[in-house]
Design an enzyme around this catalytic site. Sequence first.
Site, PDB file in Angstrom:
ATOM      1  N   ASN A   9      -0.796  41.320  -2.716  1.00  0.00           N
ATOM      2  CA  ASN A   9      -0.998  42.741  -2.402  1.00  0.00           C
ATOM      3  C   ASN A   9      -0.431  43.016  -1.013  1.00  0.00           C
ATOM      4  O   ASN A   9      -1.010  42.598  -0.013  1.00  0.00           O
ATOM      5  CB  ASN A   9      -2.509  43.036  -2.454  1.00  0.00           C
ATOM      6  CG  ASN A   9      -2.840  44.441  -1.989  1.00  0.00           C
ATOM      7  OD1 ASN A   9      -1.963  45.305  -1.915  1.00  0.00           O
ATOM      8  ND2 ASN A   9      -4.106  44.671  -1.669  1.00  0.00           N
ATOM      9  N   TRP A  10       0.685  43.722  -0.978  1.00  0.00           N
ATOM     10  CA  TRP A  10       1.356  43.961   0.307  1.00  0.00           C
ATOM     11  C   TRP A  10       0.703  45.092   1.102  1.00  0.00           C
ATOM     12  O   TRP A  10       1.084  45.363   2.236  1.00  0.00           O
ATOM     13  CB  TRP A  10       2.845  44.286   0.079  1.00  0.00           C
ATOM     14  CG  TRP A  10       3.621  43.159  -0.557  1.00  0.00           C
ATOM     15  CD1 TRP A  10       3.154  41.888  -0.864  1.00  0.00           C
ATOM     16  CD2 TRP A  10       4.995  43.181  -0.971  1.00  0.00           C
ATOM     17  NE1 TRP A  10       4.163  41.147  -1.453  1.00  0.00           N
ATOM     18  CE2 TRP A  10       5.297  41.910  -1.522  1.00  0.00           C
ATOM     19  CE3 TRP A  10       5.998  44.146  -0.937  1.00  0.00           C
ATOM     20  CZ2 TRP A  10       6.564  41.587  -2.031  1.00  0.00           C
ATOM     21  CZ3 TRP A  10       7.259  43.830  -1.437  1.00  0.00           C
ATOM     22  CH2 TRP A  10       7.538  42.565  -1.969  1.00  0.00           C
ATOM     23  N   LYS A  11      -0.217  45.786   0.491  1.00  0.00           N
ATOM     24  CA  LYS A  11      -0.914  46.916   1.139  1.00  0.00           C
ATOM     25  C   LYS A  11       0.100  47.911   1.733  1.00  0.00           C
ATOM     26  O   LYS A  11       1.166  48.093   1.158  1.00  0.00           O
ATOM     27  CB  LYS A  11      -1.890  46.409   2.200  1.00  0.00           C
ATOM     28  CG  LYS A  11      -2.799  45.292   1.667  1.00  0.00           C
ATOM     29  CD  LYS A  11      -3.957  45.020   2.569  1.00  0.00           C
ATOM     30  CE  LYS A  11      -4.667  43.763   2.114  1.00  0.00           C
ATOM     31  NZ  LYS A  11      -5.992  43.622   2.654  1.00  0.00           N
ATOM     32  N   HIS A  97      -9.706  48.416  -5.428  1.00  0.00           N
ATOM     33  CA  HIS A  97      -9.575  47.491  -4.298  1.00  0.00           C
ATOM     34  C   HIS A  97     -10.562  47.911  -3.199  1.00  0.00           C
ATOM     35  O   HIS A  97     -10.847  49.100  -3.023  1.00  0.00           O
ATOM     36  CB  HIS A  97      -8.143  47.518  -3.758  1.00  0.00           C
ATOM     37  CG  HIS A  97      -7.919  46.477  -2.695  1.00  0.00           C
ATOM     38  ND1 HIS A  97      -8.245  46.694  -1.387  1.00  0.00           N
ATOM     39  CD2 HIS A  97      -7.451  45.213  -2.778  1.00  0.00           C
ATOM     40  CE1 HIS A  97      -7.970  45.589  -0.682  1.00  0.00           C
ATOM     41  NE2 HIS A  97      -7.481  44.678  -1.508  1.00  0.00           N
ATOM     42  N   GLU A  99     -10.379  48.354  -0.143  1.00  0.00           N
ATOM     43  CA  GLU A  99      -9.954  49.389   0.813  1.00  0.00           C
ATOM     44  C   GLU A  99      -9.980  50.774   0.165  1.00  0.00           C
ATOM     45  O   GLU A  99     -10.198  51.778   0.839  1.00  0.00           O
ATOM     46  CB  GLU A  99      -8.571  49.030   1.377  1.00  0.00           C
ATOM     47  CG  GLU A  99      -8.693  47.874   2.361  1.00  0.00           C
ATOM     48  CD  GLU A  99      -7.600  46.830   2.279  1.00  0.00           C
ATOM     49  OE1 GLU A  99      -6.509  47.137   1.800  1.00  0.00           O
ATOM     50  OE2 GLU A  99      -7.866  45.677   2.692  1.00  0.00           O
ATOM     51  N   GLU A 169     -13.599  39.909  -4.593  1.00  0.00           N
ATOM     52  CA  GLU A 169     -13.140  39.914  -3.211  1.00  0.00           C
ATOM     53  C   GLU A 169     -14.283  40.352  -2.302  1.00  0.00           C
ATOM     54  O   GLU A 169     -14.517  41.562  -2.130  1.00  0.00           O
ATOM     55  CB  GLU A 169     -11.973  40.893  -3.049  1.00  0.00           C
ATOM     56  CG  GLU A 169     -10.771  40.577  -3.908  1.00  0.00           C
ATOM     57  CD  GLU A 169      -9.527  41.250  -3.349  1.00  0.00           C
ATOM     58  OE1 GLU A 169      -8.663  40.542  -2.842  1.00  0.00           O
ATOM     59  OE2 GLU A 169      -9.447  42.479  -3.388  1.00  0.00           O
ATOM     60  N   GLY A 175      -9.009  40.191   4.995  1.00  0.00           N
ATOM     61  CA  GLY A 175      -8.286  40.443   6.240  1.00  0.00           C
ATOM     62  C   GLY A 175      -9.021  40.012   7.492  1.00  0.00           C
ATOM     63  O   GLY A 175      -8.639  40.387   8.596  1.00  0.00           O
ATOM     64  N   SER A 215      -8.793  36.440   2.548  1.00  0.00           N
ATOM     65  CA  SER A 215      -8.222  35.493   3.502  1.00  0.00           C
ATOM     66  C   SER A 215      -7.769  34.186   2.856  1.00  0.00           C
ATOM     67  O   SER A 215      -7.990  33.104   3.422  1.00  0.00           O
ATOM     68  CB  SER A 215      -9.202  35.244   4.649  1.00  0.00           C
ATOM     69  OG  SER A 215      -9.453  36.449   5.351  1.00  0.00           O
ATOM     70  N   GLY A 236      -3.645  38.977   0.255  1.00  0.00           N
ATOM     71  CA  GLY A 236      -3.160  40.093   1.060  1.00  0.00           C
ATOM     72  C   GLY A 236      -2.190  39.594   2.117  1.00  0.00           C
ATOM     73  O   GLY A 236      -1.011  39.349   1.852  1.00  0.00           O
ATOM     74  N   GLY A 237      -2.698  39.399   3.329  1.00  0.00           N
ATOM     75  CA  GLY A 237      -1.867  39.040   4.491  1.00  0.00           C
ATOM     76  C   GLY A 237      -0.869  37.922   4.228  1.00  0.00           C
ATOM     77  O   GLY A 237       0.315  38.026   4.587  1.00  0.00           O
TER      78      GLY A 237
HETATM   79  C1  PEP Z   1      -6.500  41.768  -0.438  1.00  0.00           C
HETATM   80  O1  PEP Z   1      -5.777  42.620   0.042  1.00  0.00           O
HETATM   81  O2  PEP Z   1      -6.909  41.912  -1.600  1.00  0.00           O
HETATM   82  C2  PEP Z   1      -6.862  40.600   0.377  1.00  0.00           C
HETATM   83  C3  PEP Z   1      -7.611  39.689  -0.160  1.00  0.00           C
HETATM   84  O3  PEP Z   1      -6.384  40.550   1.664  1.00  0.00           O
HETATM   85  P1  PEP Z   1      -6.372  39.248   2.634  1.00  0.00           P
HETATM   86  O4  PEP Z   1      -5.789  38.109   1.816  1.00  0.00           O
HETATM   87  O5  PEP Z   1      -5.487  39.641   3.765  1.00  0.00           O
HETATM   88  O6  PEP Z   1      -7.779  38.965   3.024  1.00  0.00           O
END
Ligand code: PEP
Length: 253
Positions: A9-11, A97, A99, A169, A175, A215, A236-237
């Site tokens: 997920n590039w957000k 999600h 966010e 999640e 994040g 993470s 994500g990151g």
């Molecule tokens: C996500 O965006 O779903 C996520 C898990 O982000 P991160 O890996 O950065 O915690």
Amino acid sequence: MRKPFVAGNWKMNTDSSTSVQLAIDVVSCTSALAGDSVDVAVIPPFVYLKSVFDAVNNSSVSLGAQDIYFQEKGAFTGEISVAMLKDVGCTYVLCGHSERRHVIKENDELINKKLNASISGGLLPILCVGELLEERKAEQTTEIVTRQIKAGLEGIDAEKFSAVTIAYEPVWAIGTGLTATPDQAQQVHAMIRELIAGLYDGQIAKQVRILYGGSVKPDNAAELMALEDLDGLLVGGASLKAQDFGSIIAASV
Ligand code: PEP
């Protein structure tokens, strides 16, 4: 029997050139594995979906979108329909999600409409669920995740449910650099599978893929993927660096 699934997920990151370059690099990092041993998807911002699709087309990397709107078309300024996402090559879509739930303030009812619309329109939704830190501290994780799943799946019968992937999640792990311990993750994943068995049946519960997100990094992916009820990762990151994403995928098979 459940094929691993890793999605990045590039957000709200990348631009028109870095999104395409990242997609090209993901394809080359994953060419030996994606498709046969593991399903891989990249989930860029809406505006780069088409150019990223062109970059991953003819590879085993699939395309996903970060959100949808449930209406088919019309006066919904700023929104994107299922048909539009299909039109630019999407296979998957994130629904709910953290966010979207906590920053944009989407509720369970809206998320359920998005899930229903995705399936009806031929997209494969990834229903994201997870508790806040204060909810975990108050020992409400099971209650919160159960509510999010039951509400998200309202009106979705067994046939439709076969299109669904679930992603657990924990919000406090997204994040933040904090990851659920293997025990914490396995406990919630097993609970979700049991819940699905109750809502549908044992066979369906055995088949559904339950991803973990929060993470995930190259150095914790293998330990998480070794868990019995954990079938893949929503990243994500670390998905913004092709090499890290590639290492996570390699650790997932
Ligand atoms: C996500 O965006 O779903 C996520 C898990 O982000 P991160 O890996 O950065 O915690």
